[in-house]
Scaffold this motif. Structure first.
Motif, PDB file in Angstrom:
ATOM      1  N   ASN A   1       0.740  -1.353  -0.092  1.00 39.42           N
ATOM      2  CA  ASN A   1      -0.217  -0.182   0.100  1.00 39.42           C
ATOM      3  C   ASN A   1       0.910   1.640   0.200  1.00 39.42           C
ATOM      4  O   ASN A   1       1.047   1.758   1.182  1.00 39.42           O
ATOM      5  N   PRO A   2       1.119   1.721  -0.630  1.00 43.96           N
ATOM      6  CA  PRO A   2       1.829   2.927  -1.135  1.00 43.96           C
ATOM      7  C   PRO A   2       0.751   4.127  -0.418  1.00 43.96           C
ATOM      8  O   PRO A   2       1.681   5.379  -0.789  1.00 43.96           O
ATOM      9  N   TRP A   3      -0.043   4.418   0.118  1.00 43.48           N
ATOM     10  CA  TRP A   3      -1.031   6.205   0.208  1.00 43.48           C
ATOM     11  C   TRP A   3      -0.710   5.656   1.810  1.00 43.48           C
ATOM     12  O   TRP A   3      -0.654   5.090   2.586  1.00 43.48           O
TER      13      TRP A   3
ATOM     14  N   TYR B   1      -5.478  -2.793   5.742  1.00 44.62           N
ATOM     15  CA  TYR B   1      -5.109  -2.750   4.537  1.00 44.62           C
ATOM     16  C   TYR B   1      -3.441  -1.664   4.210  1.00 44.62           C
ATOM     17  O   TYR B   1      -2.942  -1.497   2.707  1.00 44.62           O
ATOM     18  N   GLY B   2      -2.438  -1.744   5.545  1.00 46.65           N
ATOM     19  CA  GLY B   2      -0.960  -1.012   5.165  1.00 46.65           C
ATOM     20  C   GLY B   2      -1.068   0.307   5.012  1.00 46.65           C
ATOM     21  O   GLY B   2       0.077   0.486   4.033  1.00 46.65           O
ATOM     22  N   ALA B   3      -2.164   1.005   4.462  1.00 46.80           N
ATOM     23  CA  ALA B   3      -1.831   2.053   4.293  1.00 46.80           C
ATOM     24  C   ALA B   3      -1.185   2.889   6.200  1.00 46.80           C
ATOM     25  O   ALA B   3      -1.075   2.469   6.302  1.00 46.80           O
ATOM     26  N   HIS B   4      -0.416   3.842   4.789  1.00 47.11           N
ATOM     27  CA  HIS B   4       0.614   4.727   5.696  1.00 47.11           C
ATOM     28  C   HIS B   4      -0.510   5.707   6.574  1.00 47.11           C
ATOM     29  O   HIS B   4      -0.797   6.439   5.711  1.00 47.11           O
TER      30      HIS B   4
ATOM     31  N   LYS C   1       0.075   3.894  18.916  1.00 46.01           N
ATOM     32  CA  LYS C   1       0.494   2.764  18.686  1.00 46.01           C
ATOM     33  C   LYS C   1       0.202   1.583  18.219  1.00 46.01           C
ATOM     34  O   LYS C   1       0.230   0.471  17.820  1.00 46.01           O
ATOM     35  N   VAL C   2      -1.134   1.401  19.551  1.00 46.31           N
ATOM     36  CA  VAL C   2      -1.848   1.090  19.297  1.00 46.31           C
ATOM     37  C   VAL C   2      -2.864   0.827  17.680  1.00 46.31           C
ATOM     38  O   VAL C   2      -3.031  -0.536  16.960  1.00 46.31           O
ATOM     39  N   GLN C   3      -3.241   2.134  17.609  1.00 41.80           N
ATOM     40  CA  GLN C   3      -3.660   2.301  15.678  1.00 41.80           C
ATOM     41  C   GLN C   3      -2.802   1.938  14.710  1.00 41.80           C
ATOM     42  O   GLN C   3      -3.070   1.905  13.483  1.00 41.80           O
ATOM     43  N   GLY C   4      -1.505   1.801  15.155  1.00 42.17           N
ATOM     44  CA  GLY C   4      -0.539   2.189  13.837  1.00 42.17           C
ATOM     45  C   GLY C   4      -0.099   2.931  13.232  1.00 42.17           C
ATOM     46  O   GLY C   4      -0.452   3.177  12.353  1.00 42.17           O
ATOM     47  N   SER C   5      -0.653   4.191  13.588  1.00 41.63           N
ATOM     48  CA  SER C   5      -0.720   5.267  13.472  1.00 41.63           C
ATOM     49  C   SER C   5       0.481   6.386  13.730  1.00 41.63           C
ATOM     50  O   SER C   5       1.395   5.659  14.988  1.00 41.63           O
ATOM     51  N   GLU C   6       0.411   7.376  13.389  1.00 41.82           N
ATOM     52  CA  GLU C   6       2.573   7.629  13.791  1.00 41.82           C
ATOM     53  C   GLU C   6       1.773  10.075  14.002  1.00 41.82           C
ATOM     54  O   GLU C   6       1.005  10.684  13.173  1.00 41.82           O
ATOM     55  N   PRO C   7       1.897   9.499  15.427  1.00 35.70           N
ATOM     56  CA  PRO C   7       0.964  11.811  15.840  1.00 35.70           C
ATOM     57  C   PRO C   7       2.048  12.436  15.376  1.00 35.70           C
ATOM     58  O   PRO C   7       3.192  12.120  15.848  1.00 35.70           O
TER      59      PRO C   7
END
Ligand SMILES: [Zn+2]
Length: 830
Positions: free
Chosen positions: A54-56, A80-83, A120-126
């Motif tokens: 997923n490159p998005w 979906y593996g999105a960033h 960290k739980v969501q897999g996102s970057e704040p």
């Protein structure tokens, strides 16, 4: 409203210190090899492989920590593996704290940490814009007055240009809810276009390039409001059901999102589990899209559906496969996956092509970094860097332990290992190799420059980008089976003085006529941050109307030692002290730690405020605190005889020894056992006591059979959600001669000057005629609220319910807060 700082605020900044040397030669030792089938390791590998497909990039914009859409973020990354990145307007420091005493900047520090844990739980970057959270507001205009609309837009545009989201989502429209939400909703509409416009904030273009996101979605429960209605995309949108099971982690995405939400503990209580009907279905409306964006399919499952890369990029951003199948199909065959990843790296997957001249190198870099992560995960190679609990001290060296571990089954060759951006005197031997099941460690010594700025206390660095100290990062270039990749590790370390001094008293320190000179008995904590003994002196200085008084005593601390010291009065000699204290508005005590050579190592200033507030002599107070020590500190400052009570002691103790009992803000929610013993509290009033109850939320107070909560006041009081958020809103005296407003302190308009944050919350909408309503107040253009201070006689005693936010005024040492508080405590005693 204080003006906002204009400093840039993100969590990453350049390193400030120089790495001097690496001393030890690496030693290999045997470690346990990772179990390829263990649950966490399997999910981690699956995620790393999915990320290659997923490159998005999706950005979720939110006003405060906990406003982010955790469900959608979790699905986009985990399924979906999105960033995924989140962008918060504020740190939420103006909010309430359900679990501890911290407020304002100290709360902001905690909420930033909670946000990172949730991410960290969501897999996102704040990421944070660092706009000031000045508390609840009702309009975007109030928010923009504090933030500066252009400055807020500038910061958001910069983050969009840096993070380059293809799609932006937000929970905030431009008309609903908190003023910060509305303002954030408005900003994102502007920033979507402005980030792509080279005429907007052109000074940023030396650091970043313009960026055009393709789609903007606003969450709407009943369709997007008129102000954000789609222009050329009639009611198009995406519906997301978070109740699907994640087959890798064995929980639904809604359950994972709730686990993330629970990290925002200061904003709780949150539900303990997802209810039987599952998590709420989420509907996003497409509000903006670029002319060139591919149309959103009618049955889109994600906000990314249908997006296309330019042909030249698309053909080069293809995820590796095995016989046409995705690598995630082979998650349990780690060696097979590793071989495929090695081949992909050797074949140059995701590298930027110079011939084609890619316009989007950052996207290639992101995917190449993801391939590094997948290689390291599949090969079971990891790097850690740690300073233990040490801090950086200017002009001193700090050791860092760097460990590279090979828990995999292949030999790992170390090509290079260095700290990022820093000069390293000695590198690891490039020929070094790590056999399967071994690790190598070495110590690096970082010298912090003499001029480095402190990053503690953290609350003073909320807005300057140094919230958790300075980053220290190490990268290792390694080779497995002929494929090279990097692993990196980063830690954040505080910069602190050699000997730190901190205050154990409330700040500012308040003195009243009953507690003259109490602030001079300061309790201080001293910590030696060095591995060597310290000897010097502690110097206390007080500035009184231009006279400086000093007391100095020797100070010795062992290596790493912490000491608590209580200092007696500094100044016992100045004449007529009491008289001039009454005439001043404030002063300060300074505590300095000096080295043996008399140089100043650290300095702490404790502001002092003298407030002429008196309580009727002999008043004995029992109080039930909530999460905040303000009640206790304020009673101490007033010199009142006091005893802390719990729900249990209220149920059992003899209450007749008190004249007044205080239930702190939200006390019936925080100590629900109080509800059962409420009859005892009412009996205490009937027998002649005064019961003072601070503000409660509507759903914590109003009678509710399901929660077995009766009417808690002796005569009915029903709360509403009305607030007065303007801290300078006019306050009118409805019964100016009422004893509560006149004795022992005569309350005047001056007592409502210089308030902080707001006037009050959850004002009553109905109350029994037994109550006298004493004060009226309202925000601009709104109807007066008259229930903020209610008082009634009941039996031989008195009952007071007040929705004014006294605790914020007491904490901020606002004189009117203390004087009115003193009257409430004294009420019923002559
Ligand atoms: Zn919010």
């Amino acid at each position: 409203m204080a003006s906002i700082g204009l400093r840039r605020s993100t969590l990453s900044i350049a390193l400030l210190f120089v790495l001097l040397s690496s001393l030890q030669l690496p030693l290999s030792k045997v470690v346990a090899q990772g179990d390829v089938n263990d649950g966490a390791g399997r999910a981690e590998l699956h995620q790393a492989l999915l990320d290659l497909t997923n490159p998005w990039t999706v950005m979720c914009v939110a006003a405060h920590p906990d406003d982010e859409d955790g469900s959608t973020l979790t699905i986009l990354r985990r399924k979906y593996g999105a960033h995924t990145v989140t962008l918060f307007s504020t740190f939420g420091e103006g909010g309430q704290n359900a679990v501890g005493p911290e407020l304002y900047e100290e709360l902001g520090v905690i909420r930033a940490r909670e946000t990172m844990a949730a991410a960290k739980v969501q897999g996102s970057e704040p990421h944070f814009l660092g706009l000031r959270d000045f508390g609840f507001s009702k309009s975007a205009e109030e928010a923009f007055r504090a933030w500066g609309e252009k400055e807020a837009l500038r910061r958001m545009v910069l983050q969009i240009r840096r993070l380059r989201p293809d799609v932006i989502i937000t929970n905030h429209d431009t008309v609903s809810g908190h003023g910060h939400h509305q303002a954030t909703g408005r900003l994102i509409l502007q920033a979507f276009d402005a980030a792509a416009d080279p005429k907007q904030f052109p000074e940023q273009l030396s650091e970043v390039t313009i960026w055009q996101s393709q789609r903007l979605f606003v969450r709407g429960f009943r369709g997007a409001p008129a102000a954000t209605s789609p222009t050329d995309s009639n009611n198009q949108g995406v519906t997301i059901d978070p109740n699907e099971m994640d087959p890798i982690r064995g929980t639904t995405y809604a359950q994972q999102a709730l686990a993330a939400l629970q990290q925002h503990a200061t904003q709780g209580p949150w539900p303990k589990s997802i209810g039987p009907n599952g998590g709420r279905i989420i509907r996003y409306n497409l509000v903006k899209q670029t002319a060139t964006a591919a149309p959103l399919p009618a049955n889109a499952k994600t906000p990314l559906d249908g997006l296309r890369l330019p042909e030249s990029e698309a053909t080069r951003l293809v995820a590796p496969t095995i016989e046409g199948k995705p690598l995630t199909d082979f998650v349990d065959k780690r060696s097979v996956v590793l071989a495929a990843l090695v081949n992909a790296r050797k074949a140059g997957a995701f590298t930027v092509s110079k011939e084609i001249g890619d316009t989007d190198p950052q996207r290639f870099q992101l995917m190449a970094d993801r391939l590094d992560t997948a290689l390291a995960t599949a090969a079971n190679v990891s790097l850690t860097v740690s300073s233990g609990d040490r801090v950086l001290v200017p002009d001193h060296r700090t050791p860092f332990e760097v460990t590279l571990t090979n828990s995999g089954e292949q030999e790992v060759f170390i090509k290079d290992m260095k700290s990022k951006g820093l000069a390293v005197e000695k590198q690891l031997d490039p020929a070094e190799k790590l056999l399967p099941g071994t690790e190598t460690s070495q110590q690096l010594l970082a010298l912090t420059p003499k001029t480095a700025k402190f990053s503690v206390p953290a609350a003073e660095h909320l807005y300057d980008g140094r919230l958790f100290g300075d980053p220290f990062e190490v990268d290792a270039d390694v080779e497995v089976d002929g494929a090279q990749f990097s692993v990196s590790a980063k830690t954040l370390v505080d910069v602190a003085p050699a000997v730190a001094v901190s205050n154990n008293n409330p700040t500012p320190c308040v003195e009243t006529p009953a507690t003259i000179m109490a602030c001079e008995s300061t309790s201080l904590t001293l910590k030696n941050n060095l591995d060597t003994a310290f000897s010097g002196s502690l110097v206390l200085k007080e500035n009184d109307l231009g006279h400086e008084v000093t007391a100095e005593k020797p100070l010795s601390l062992g290596p790493g030692e912490t000491q608590t010291v209580i200092n007696g009065p500094i100044n016992t000699t100045l004449p007529n002290r009491q008289r001039y204290q009454k005439n001043r508005s404030g002063g300060a005590i300074a505590a300095a730690v000096n080295g043996a050579d008399k140089s100043e190592i650290s300095l702490l200033k404790i502001p002092m405020v003298y407030i002429p507030a008196v309580v009727t002599a002999g008043t004995r107070v029992g109080y039930v605190p909530s999460t905040d020590p303000t009640l206790k500190n304020s009673l101490t400052a007033l010199g009142v005889e006091k005893e802390e009570l719990t729900g249990e002691t209220i149920a059992k103790a003899d209450l007749s020894r008190f004249n007044t009992i205080i239930i702190d803000n939200r006390g019936y929610e925080i100590h629900p056992e109080l509800i059962k013993s409420n009859d005892r509290l009412l009996k205490f009033v009937e027998d002649g006591g005064t019961l003072l109850v601070f503000y409660h939320k509507t759903n914590e107070w109003n009678p509710d059979e399901r929660r077995a909560r009766p009417q808690l006041a002796p005569y009915p009081i029903i709360l509403d959600d009305e607030r007065v958020t303007e801290e300078d809103a006019p306050v009118r005296f409805l019964e100016p001669r009422h004893r509560l407003l006149t004795f022992p302190n005569a309350i005047t308009q001056k007592d409502f000057a210089n308030w902080v944050q707001e006037r009050g919350l959850y004002f009553p909408k109905e109350w029994d005629p037994h109550y006298a309503a004493l004060l009226s107040t309202n925000d601009k253009g709104e109807k007066p609220l008259t229930g903020g201070l209610l008082v009634a006689d009941y039996g031989k005693g008195h009952y007071i319910f007040t929705s004014f936010v006294w605790y914020r005024q007491l904490r901020a040492a606002i004189p009117g807060g203390y004087r009115m508080f003193a009257n409430m405590i004294s009420y019923g005693r002559h």
